[in-house]
Design a protein around this motif. Structure first.
Motif, PDB file in Angstrom:
ATOM      1  N   ALA A 125       2.822   5.622   1.673  1.00  0.00           N
ATOM      2  CA  ALA A 125       2.955   6.561   0.550  1.00  0.00           C
ATOM      3  C   ALA A 125       2.167   7.838   0.809  1.00  0.00           C
ATOM      4  CB  ALA A 125       2.476   5.888  -0.733  1.00  0.00           C
ATOM      5  N   ALA A 126       0.995   7.710   1.429  1.00  0.00           N
ATOM      6  CA  ALA A 126       0.210   8.895   1.762  1.00  0.00           C
ATOM      7  C   ALA A 126       0.917   9.753   2.809  1.00  0.00           C
ATOM      8  CB  ALA A 126      -1.165   8.472   2.269  1.00  0.00           C
ATOM      9  N   LYS A 127       1.583   9.107   3.769  1.00  0.00           N
ATOM     10  CA  LYS A 127       2.345   9.867   4.762  1.00  0.00           C
ATOM     11  C   LYS A 127       3.494  10.620   4.112  1.00  0.00           C
ATOM     12  CE  LYS A 127       1.427   7.182   8.961  1.00  0.00           C
ATOM     13  NZ  LYS A 127       2.049   6.368  10.044  1.00  0.00           N
ATOM     14  N   ILE A 128       4.169   9.976   3.166  1.00  0.00           N
ATOM     15  CA  ILE A 128       5.275  10.637   2.477  1.00  0.00           C
ATOM     16  C   ILE A 128       4.782  11.865   1.723  1.00  0.00           C
ATOM     17  CG2 ILE A 128       6.981  10.335   0.637  1.00  0.00           C
ATOM     18  CD1 ILE A 128       7.254   7.440   1.493  1.00  0.00           C
ATOM     19  N   ASP A 129       3.569  11.776   1.171  1.00  0.00           N
ATOM     20  CA  ASP A 129       3.001  12.918   0.444  1.00  0.00           C
ATOM     21  C   ASP A 129       2.487  14.010   1.369  1.00  0.00           C
ATOM     22  OD1 ASP A 129       3.550  11.675  -1.934  1.00  0.00           O
ATOM     23  OD2 ASP A 129       1.566  10.761  -2.132  1.00  0.00           O
ATOM     24  N   GLY A 130       2.576  13.799   2.692  1.00  0.00           N
ATOM     25  CA  GLY A 130       2.200  14.836   3.646  1.00  0.00           C
ATOM     26  C   GLY A 130       0.835  14.693   4.258  1.00  0.00           C
ATOM     27  N   ALA A 131       0.144  13.567   4.029  1.00  0.00           N
ATOM     28  CA  ALA A 131      -1.194  13.383   4.595  1.00  0.00           C
ATOM     29  C   ALA A 131      -1.096  12.970   6.058  1.00  0.00           C
ATOM     30  CB  ALA A 131      -1.964  12.327   3.802  1.00  0.00           C
ATOM     31  N   GLY A 132      -1.974  13.528   6.894  1.00  0.00           N
ATOM     32  CA  GLY A 132      -2.037  13.147   8.292  1.00  0.00           C
ATOM     33  C   GLY A 132      -2.925  11.929   8.497  1.00  0.00           C
ATOM     34  N   GLU A 133      -2.997  11.469   9.752  1.00  0.00           N
ATOM     35  CA  GLU A 133      -3.781  10.279  10.043  1.00  0.00           C
ATOM     36  C   GLU A 133      -5.265  10.497   9.771  1.00  0.00           C
ATOM     37  OE1 GLU A 133      -2.833   7.371  10.647  1.00  0.00           O
ATOM     38  OE2 GLU A 133      -0.705   7.638  11.078  1.00  0.00           O
ATOM     39  N   SER A 134      -5.770  11.672  10.088  1.00  0.00           N
ATOM     40  CA  SER A 134      -7.192  11.948   9.846  1.00  0.00           C
ATOM     41  C   SER A 134      -7.508  11.957   8.356  1.00  0.00           C
ATOM     42  CB  SER A 134      -7.582  13.299  10.465  1.00  0.00           C
ATOM     43  OG  SER A 134      -7.360  13.301  11.855  1.00  0.00           O
ATOM     44  N   LEU A 135      -6.629  12.565   7.567  1.00  0.00           N
ATOM     45  CA  LEU A 135      -6.850  12.606   6.125  1.00  0.00           C
ATOM     46  C   LEU A 135      -6.734  11.219   5.516  1.00  0.00           C
ATOM     47  CD1 LEU A 135      -7.382  14.434   3.701  1.00  0.00           C
ATOM     48  CD2 LEU A 135      -4.897  14.686   3.431  1.00  0.00           C
ATOM     49  N   ILE A 136      -5.795  10.429   5.990  1.00  0.00           N
ATOM     50  CA  ILE A 136      -5.649   9.049   5.496  1.00  0.00           C
ATOM     51  C   ILE A 136      -6.905   8.238   5.804  1.00  0.00           C
ATOM     52  CG2 ILE A 136      -4.368   6.902   5.822  1.00  0.00           C
ATOM     53  CD1 ILE A 136      -1.865   8.562   6.266  1.00  0.00           C
ATOM     54  N   PHE A 137      -7.428   8.406   7.008  1.00  0.00           N
ATOM     55  CA  PHE A 137      -8.616   7.644   7.407  1.00  0.00           C
ATOM     56  C   PHE A 137      -9.835   8.029   6.573  1.00  0.00           C
ATOM     57  CE2 PHE A 137     -12.399   7.234  10.160  1.00  0.00           C
ATOM     58  CZ  PHE A 137     -12.364   5.863  10.366  1.00  0.00           C
ATOM     59  N   VAL A 138     -10.012   9.335   6.328  1.00  0.00           N
ATOM     60  CA  VAL A 138     -11.215   9.801   5.629  1.00  0.00           C
ATOM     61  C   VAL A 138     -11.097   9.593   4.123  1.00  0.00           C
ATOM     62  CG1 VAL A 138     -12.636  11.832   5.130  1.00  0.00           C
ATOM     63  CG2 VAL A 138     -11.761  11.461   7.431  1.00  0.00           C
ATOM     64  N   ARG A 139      -9.932   9.887   3.541  1.00  0.00           N
ATOM     65  CA  ARG A 139      -9.800   9.875   2.086  1.00  0.00           C
ATOM     66  C   ARG A 139      -9.332   8.545   1.520  1.00  0.00           C
ATOM     67  NH1 ARG A 139      -9.505  15.042  -0.014  1.00  0.00           N
ATOM     68  NH2 ARG A 139      -9.630  13.959  -2.019  1.00  0.00           N
ATOM     69  N   ILE A 140      -8.723   7.688   2.333  1.00  0.00           N
ATOM     70  CA  ILE A 140      -8.175   6.426   1.808  1.00  0.00           C
ATOM     71  C   ILE A 140      -8.846   5.212   2.450  1.00  0.00           C
ATOM     72  CG2 ILE A 140      -6.095   5.013   1.606  1.00  0.00           C
ATOM     73  CD1 ILE A 140      -4.468   7.542   1.434  1.00  0.00           C
ATOM     74  N   VAL A 141      -8.859   5.160   3.784  1.00  0.00           N
ATOM     75  CA  VAL A 141      -9.340   3.961   4.477  1.00  0.00           C
ATOM     76  C   VAL A 141     -10.839   3.770   4.275  1.00  0.00           C
ATOM     77  CG1 VAL A 141      -9.574   2.839   6.716  1.00  0.00           C
ATOM     78  CG2 VAL A 141      -7.478   4.073   6.159  1.00  0.00           C
ATOM     79  N   LEU A 142     -11.624   4.792   4.532  1.00  0.00           N
ATOM     80  CA  LEU A 142     -13.075   4.648   4.423  1.00  0.00           C
ATOM     81  C   LEU A 142     -13.550   4.334   3.002  1.00  0.00           C
ATOM     82  CD1 LEU A 142     -14.460   7.360   6.889  1.00  0.00           C
ATOM     83  CD2 LEU A 142     -14.113   4.923   7.268  1.00  0.00           C
ATOM     84  N   PRO A 143     -13.045   5.029   1.962  1.00  0.00           N
ATOM     85  CA  PRO A 143     -13.494   4.654   0.608  1.00  0.00           C
ATOM     86  C   PRO A 143     -13.138   3.227   0.210  1.00  0.00           C
ATOM     87  CG  PRO A 143     -12.540   6.844   0.584  1.00  0.00           C
ATOM     88  CD  PRO A 143     -12.244   6.267   1.928  1.00  0.00           C
TER      89      PRO A 143
END
Length: 321
Positions: free
Chosen positions: A192-210
């Motif tokens: 879903a984050a990819k569909i919204d235009g987030a890259g792998e770095s943004l997904i890792f920092v804003r979603i995975v780590l929290p």
């Protein structure tokens, strides 16, 4: 309207567990469990209390009467002996704090960056990199090649980097993080984050780590303990007068203990120290305990900050879904 709101709240309230449920615990069992773990906690705290009591006891009293929770004669001679060289202790304490903070933060980042790709099923080389990190848990090159890499190839002798890099990555912690990422973070959320235009770095920092605070706090606690308690790296890589100011606190305590043992067992050295005006009655048993108090103090204070995530992080992968 108020009645309908109360009815709706009652409908959405979680069902109460019946008293005869198989998961219910009787009051007697609950009391017995609380008493057992209270007793177990006290047994775990007693050695620490004993160490503190011995460290503030007079050396002669300890040698005559042995260890006791209630010192007959109060004395701070062990701490005064350690603080004779307070400048070196302060420098070593600063080295230990810098190495622990920087090493823990850097190791968390590097291990998370390694563990996240191999947790993704769409990563084509995940099996190869998983095998590489697992291989390091089973085999190593030996002490001599390990030493030559850091001293000859990387030229890190007598530097703070030599106290950080050898403990930077642990295969066990990488696999622990990989298990947490693959079992806890839903793949649908990443898509879903990819569909919204987030890259792998943004997904890792804003979603995975929290979402990975439990495993990060658990690994951070273990790495903090590893860096703080390490004295072997200072023994191997910090040599000569130029590196004397860069030894860790644990190694300084270790070296102090060796000096005391040498003076206690070597009569000629003790006589020479006495004739030169040095300390005659050097505490031994109380100094051991005082060094233990100085060594465990900061790490005990750091543990409560990780406690809320510690249990959850240890049960990684135990329950899936």
């Amino acid at each position: 309207m108020e009645a309908s709101a109360q009815r709706g709240a009652h409908e959405h309230a979680p069902p109460s567990r019946p008293s005869n449920s198989p998961l219910a615990v009787s009051r007697g069992t609950n009391l017995a469990i609380n008493i057992f773990f209270s007793f177990y906690t006290i047994m775990c705290l007693l050695p620490i209390v004993l160490i503190i009591m011995i460290s503030i006891t007079d050396e002669k009293t300890v040698l005559i009467n042995g260890y006791s929770f209630f010192p007959e004669k109060f004395s701070l001679s062990a701490y005064r002996f350690l603080l004779e060289d307070w400048r070196q202790i302060t420098r070593s304490l600063g080295v230990s704090l810098i190495v622990t903070v920087v090493g823990t933060a850097a190791s968390l980042l590097i291990m998370a960056l390694y563990a996240y790709p191999i947790s993704r099923r769409d990563f084509p080389h995940r099996n190869i990199f998983s095998f590489i990190i697992f291989f390091t848990m089973l085999f190593n090159g030996g002490l001599v090649p390990w030493y030559l890499v850091y001293t000859q190839l990387l030229d890190l002798k007598n530097t703070l980097a030599s106290l950080i890099l050898p403990l930077l990555v642990s295969g066990f912690f990488v696999l622990m993080m990989r298990t947490f990422f693959s079992t806890t973070i839903p793949l649908e959320l990443l898509e879903a984050a990819k569909i919204d235009g987030a890259g792998e770095s943004l997904i890792f920092v804003r979603i995975v780590l929290p979402l990975s605070l439990p495993v990060l706090a658990t690994v951070a606690l273990f790495q903090t303990v590893n860096y703080w308690n390490d004295w072997f790296l200072s023994l191997v890589f910090i040599t000569g007068q130029t590196g004397k100011e860069q030894v860790s606190l644990q190694f300084l305590m270790y070296r102090t203990m060796l000096d005391i043992q040498f003076l206690s067992s070597n009569t000629s050295a003790a006589q020479g120290l006495s004739q030169s005006g040095g300390l005659v009655n050097i505490p031994t048993e109380t100094v051991r305990m005082a060094m233990a108090v100085l060594g465990i103090g900061p790490i005990v204070l750091a543990y409560p900050f990780f406690q809320r995530y510690f249990i959850k992080g240890l049960t990684i992968g135990a329950v899936k879904g």
